[in-house]
Design a protein around this motif. Structure first.
Motif, mmCIF file in Angstrom:
data_model
loop_
_atom_site.group_PDB
_atom_site.id
_atom_site.type_symbol
_atom_site.label_atom_id
_atom_site.label_comp_id
_atom_site.label_asym_id
_atom_site.label_seq_id
_atom_site.Cartn_x
_atom_site.Cartn_y
_atom_site.Cartn_z
ATOM 1 N N ASP A 1 0.785 -1.224 0.000
ATOM 2 C CA ASP A 1 0.000 0.000 0.000
ATOM 3 C C ASP A 1 0.820 1.279 0.000
ATOM 4 O OD1 ASP A 1 -2.240 1.915 0.743
ATOM 5 O OD2 ASP A 1 -3.278 -0.001 0.676
ATOM 6 N N LEU A 2 1.965 1.285 0.671
ATOM 7 C CA LEU A 2 2.723 2.526 0.794
ATOM 8 C C LEU A 2 4.143 2.443 0.255
ATOM 9 C CD1 LEU A 2 1.496 3.551 4.338
ATOM 10 C CD2 LEU A 2 0.838 4.561 2.164
ATOM 11 N N GLY A 3 4.770 1.286 0.413
ATOM 12 C CA GLY A 3 6.142 1.131 -0.063
ATOM 13 C C GLY A 3 6.275 1.347 -1.553
ATOM 14 N N ILE A 4 5.164 1.172 -2.262
ATOM 15 C CA ILE A 4 5.182 1.373 -3.711
ATOM 16 C C ILE A 4 5.664 2.773 -4.077
ATOM 17 C CG2 ILE A 4 2.748 2.053 -3.783
ATOM 18 C CD1 ILE A 4 2.586 0.763 -6.533
ATOM 19 N N TYR A 5 5.389 3.760 -3.222
ATOM 20 C CA TYR A 5 5.827 5.127 -3.523
ATOM 21 C C TYR A 5 7.346 5.218 -3.573
ATOM 22 C CZ TYR A 5 1.077 6.883 -2.934
ATOM 23 O OH TYR A 5 -0.268 7.124 -3.080
ATOM 24 N N THR A 6 8.004 4.565 -2.634
ATOM 25 C CA THR A 6 9.472 4.625 -2.610
ATOM 26 C C THR A 6 10.072 3.770 -3.727
ATOM 27 O OG1 THR A 6 9.625 2.798 -1.020
ATOM 28 C CG2 THR A 6 9.482 5.010 -0.125
ATOM 29 N N ILE A 7 9.440 2.625 -4.009
ATOM 30 C CA ILE A 7 9.937 1.743 -5.070
ATOM 31 C C ILE A 7 9.801 2.417 -6.430
ATOM 32 C CG2 ILE A 7 9.545 -0.438 -6.284
ATOM 33 C CD1 ILE A 7 8.547 -1.542 -3.509
ATOM 34 N N GLN A 8 8.628 2.978 -6.698
ATOM 35 C CA GLN A 8 8.389 3.556 -8.028
ATOM 36 C C GLN A 8 9.228 4.806 -8.276
ATOM 37 O OE1 GLN A 8 6.654 6.523 -9.094
ATOM 38 N NE2 GLN A 8 6.477 7.275 -6.999
ATOM 39 N N VAL A 9 9.483 5.614 -7.237
ATOM 40 C CA VAL A 9 10.273 6.828 -7.482
ATOM 41 C C VAL A 9 11.728 6.469 -7.786
ATOM 42 C CG1 VAL A 9 11.024 7.417 -5.123
ATOM 43 C CG2 VAL A 9 10.598 9.223 -6.788
ATOM 44 N N SER A 10 12.201 5.351 -7.224
ATOM 45 C CA SER A 10 13.561 4.892 -7.535
ATOM 46 C C SER A 10 13.645 4.434 -8.989
ATOM 47 C CB SER A 10 13.958 3.753 -6.601
ATOM 48 O OG SER A 10 13.891 4.173 -5.250
ATOM 49 N N GLU B 1 14.935 2.585 -15.606
ATOM 50 C CA GLU B 1 15.203 1.211 -16.053
ATOM 51 C C GLU B 1 14.843 0.232 -14.943
ATOM 52 O OE1 GLU B 1 19.919 0.664 -15.080
ATOM 53 O OE2 GLU B 1 19.386 1.757 -16.911
ATOM 54 N N LYS B 2 14.675 -1.019 -15.320
ATOM 55 C CA LYS B 2 14.341 -2.045 -14.339
ATOM 56 C C LYS B 2 15.553 -2.341 -13.457
ATOM 57 C CE LYS B 2 10.920 -4.450 -17.183
ATOM 58 N NZ LYS B 2 10.568 -5.726 -17.852
ATOM 59 N N PRO B 3 15.313 -2.717 -12.204
ATOM 60 C CA PRO B 3 16.442 -3.064 -11.327
ATOM 61 C C PRO B 3 17.091 -4.379 -11.767
ATOM 62 C CG PRO B 3 14.362 -3.500 -10.220
ATOM 63 C CD PRO B 3 14.025 -2.810 -11.499
ATOM 64 N N GLU B 4 18.396 -4.468 -11.632
ATOM 65 C CA GLU B 4 19.105 -5.709 -11.948
ATOM 66 C C GLU B 4 18.938 -6.717 -10.822
ATOM 67 O OE1 GLU B 4 23.157 -4.867 -12.790
ATOM 68 O OE2 GLU B 4 22.693 -3.498 -14.454
ATOM 69 N N LYS B 5 18.849 -6.213 -9.581
ATOM 70 C CA LYS B 5 18.754 -7.093 -8.428
ATOM 71 C C LYS B 5 17.965 -6.382 -7.331
ATOM 72 C CE LYS B 5 22.525 -7.759 -6.003
ATOM 73 N NZ LYS B 5 23.850 -8.232 -5.523
ATOM 74 N N ILE B 6 17.173 -7.142 -6.585
ATOM 75 C CA ILE B 6 16.402 -6.580 -5.486
ATOM 76 C C ILE B 6 16.812 -7.295 -4.195
ATOM 77 C CG2 ILE B 6 14.118 -6.255 -4.487
ATOM 78 C CD1 ILE B 6 13.025 -6.181 -7.358
ATOM 79 N N GLU B 7 17.232 -6.537 -3.199
ATOM 80 C CA GLU B 7 17.576 -7.085 -1.892
ATOM 81 C C GLU B 7 16.704 -6.394 -0.847
ATOM 82 O OE1 GLU B 7 21.713 -6.612 -1.197
ATOM 83 O OE2 GLU B 7 22.302 -8.085 -2.710
ATOM 84 N N SER B 8 16.356 -7.149 0.174
ATOM 85 C CA SER B 8 15.487 -6.598 1.209
ATOM 86 C C SER B 8 16.061 -6.908 2.586
ATOM 87 C CB SER B 8 14.090 -7.208 1.054
ATOM 88 O OG SER B 8 13.239 -6.709 2.034
ATOM 89 N N LYS B 9 16.045 -5.893 3.468
ATOM 90 C CA LYS B 9 16.488 -6.083 4.844
ATOM 91 C C LYS B 9 15.481 -5.402 5.764
ATOM 92 C CE LYS B 9 21.394 -5.934 3.597
ATOM 93 N NZ LYS B 9 22.660 -5.199 3.748
ATOM 94 N N GLY B 10 15.330 -5.916 6.959
ATOM 95 C CA GLY B 10 14.385 -5.276 7.859
ATOM 96 C C GLY B 10 14.514 -5.751 9.294
ATOM 97 N N THR B 11 13.927 -4.993 10.190
ATOM 98 C CA THR B 11 13.860 -5.405 11.598
ATOM 99 C C THR B 11 12.420 -5.262 12.067
ATOM 100 O OG1 THR B 11 14.408 -3.142 12.265
ATOM 101 C CG2 THR B 11 16.210 -4.720 12.146
#
Length: 203
Positions: free
Chosen positions: A178-187, A193-203
């Motif tokens: 719902d919200l993370g899409i804003y940060t993903i799409q602006v990047s 261009e499409k990302p070559e690799k997607i990594e995710s980290k979190g706590t």
């Protein structure tokens, strides 16, 4: 001379109301909200009365079959986007769908296949792409004033504890949908261009 675009609205929630209000700032000779549909007719009727919409419908099927609607804005809850989008496309409607398009890649592919098969316009409604600030930054990137984009850092957040649809997984809630899409799409928009690799980290 521009052609009048006749809109149908799927869902009588707050996001649909925001869209209808925004649409009302454009020339009435270009855009007209013709119909509002909701799963409960009384909600559609209340919405129609409030916004001066000629037709209120008690199902999305009725909206899909309306002959006086060209394009449908989908403002339903996230898990309903796929079902409603495919319904509209298969009935010959162009579609502007709230983000996220759907709940997974398979559903998105299904929507895009329906749009292509029916030769209909389909777009995800990421409103920030149309902000003047976005247009200005895009210009600066295009003409080289910012140089080569090598890094995009985005921060976005606000209190969510009181918003059910953002908290509950069965309503399509969660940070990314719902919200993370804003940060993903602006990047992606900044790099173009499409990302070559997607990594995710979190706590």
């Amino acid at each position: 001379m521009s052609k009048l675009i006749r809109w149908g609205i799927a869902s009588a929630g707050k996001i649909s109301e925001d869209f209808v209000i925004a649409l009302s700032t454009l020339p009435s000779s270009d855009h007209k909200v013709q119909a509002i549909a909701a799963r409960a007719l009384d909600r559609a009727q209340e919405f129609a009365t409030k916004h001066g919409i000629p037709k209120a419908l008690g199902s999305y099927e009725e909206l899909a079959k309306s002959t006086d609607v060209d394009v449908v804005y989908i403002g339903t809850l996230n898990p309903q986007h796929y079902e409603v989008a495919v319904l509209m496309l298969n009935n010959g409607k162009h579609v502007l769908c709230e983000k996220p398009l759907a709940m997974n890649k398979k559903q998105v592919e299904g929507i895009l296949a329906a749009a292509k098969a029916n030769k209909r316009f389909f777009m995800e409604a990421v409103w920030s792409r149309f902000f003047p600030s976005y247009q200005r930054v895009k210009e600066l990137i295009s003409n080289g004033q910012l140089g080569q984009v090598k890094d995009v850092e985005v921060n976005f957040g606000f209190p969510l504890a009181h918003v059910d649809r953002l908290q509950k997984r069965d309503l399509g809630g969660g940070v990314v949908y719902d919200l993370g899409i804003y940060t993903i799409q602006v990047s992606q928009w900044a790099f173009q261009e499409k990302p070559e690799k997607i990594e995710s980290k979190g706590t």
